[in-house]
Design an enzyme around this catalytic site. Structure first.
Site, PDB file in Angstrom:
ATOM      1  N   LYS A  71       2.622  -2.534   9.025  1.00 27.14           N
ATOM      2  CA  LYS A  71       3.312  -1.356   9.560  1.00 27.14           C
ATOM      3  C   LYS A  71       2.506  -0.720  10.684  1.00 27.14           C
ATOM      4  CE  LYS A  71       5.380   3.061   8.348  1.00 27.14           C
ATOM      5  NZ  LYS A  71       5.558   4.111   7.350  1.00 27.14           N
ATOM      6  N   HIS A  95       4.811   6.078  12.749  1.00 26.17           N
ATOM      7  CA  HIS A  95       4.549   6.901  11.558  1.00 26.17           C
ATOM      8  C   HIS A  95       5.129   8.295  11.713  1.00 26.17           C
ATOM      9  CE1 HIS A  95       2.025   3.589  10.331  1.00 26.17           C
ATOM     10  NE2 HIS A  95       1.350   3.705  11.446  1.00 26.17           N
ATOM     11  N   ARG A  98       3.248  11.533  13.245  1.00 28.64           N
ATOM     12  CA  ARG A  98       2.350  12.425  12.504  1.00 28.64           C
ATOM     13  C   ARG A  98       0.887  12.210  12.861  1.00 28.64           C
ATOM     14  NH1 ARG A  98       5.143  10.077   8.577  1.00 28.64           N
ATOM     15  NH2 ARG A  98       3.241   9.143   7.775  1.00 28.64           N
TER      16      ARG A  98
END
Length: 197
Positions: A71, A95, A98
């Protein structure tokens, strides 16, 4: 190092964003270190999480024979590296913005990554999914599967378990509505229809 500078320069989208918006910040981590410079933050992350580089991924692939998904892929080069190592899937994700507020939009990265992967690994998409149209766009750009997190968190925060169910129904309904407007009977038809729309 010169090698690292050359690697950064090879990512024109990142360099342009950094020039336009300034150096990226890791706001969630900054509060844990006295010196919030990029080098100190990188050291902090490496101390706490370890460095996940190509060699680390190769060691994991050699030891783990089960499905392996990585990821946080935002560049075609990183996607190609992962596929070359033999991962089963990649998650195109920033993500949710963030960790690094100057990260490129995941949907823009997906458009560049999908042609490089070319079906050799599954492509999951994450980041910024709020509506069925967001799901349709990601599928149209080459994602095999779309993840949604924040919408469900907000639904649960508002209504508990019923909120998660409501969010799922809204996303499915909105996706079906957008597909109908595009004349698609199946999500597999989205790349041709949405790309032309």
């Amino acid at each position: 190092s010169l090698a690292r500078l050359a690697q950064i320069a090879a990512s024109p989208h990142w360099v342009l964003a950094a020039v336009r918006h300034g150096a990226p910040r890791f706001r969630l981590i900054e509060k844990y270190v006295d010196d919030a410079s990029l080098s100190r933050l990188a050291e902090y992350i490496a101390e706490r999480l370890g460095v996940v580089d190509t060699e680390h991924l190769k060691r994991i692939r050699d030891r783990w024979k089960g499905p392996l998904v990585v990821k946080g892929i935002l560049s075609p080069d990183d996607a190609e590296t992962c596929v070359g190592i033999g991962v089963d899937g990649i998650v195109v994700s920033n993500h949710g913005g963030r960790q690094l507020d100057a990260a490129p939009a995941a949907i823009d990265a997906l458009a560049r990554i999908a042609p490089v992967v070319g079906g050799r690994a599954a492509i999951l998409f994450d980041s910024g999914v709020r509506t069925g149209l967001d799901v349709a766009r990601a599928l149209a750009l080459g994602a095999d599967f779309v993840l949604a997190g924040r919408a469900f968190v907000l639904g649960v925060a508002a209504l508990g378990e019923a909120g998660a169910d409501l969010v799922a129904r809204i996303l499915v309904s909105d996706l079906a509505n957008n597909m109908a407007q595009l004349g698609c009977a199946s999500p597999r038809e989205l790349p041709g229809r949405l790309a032309a729309a």
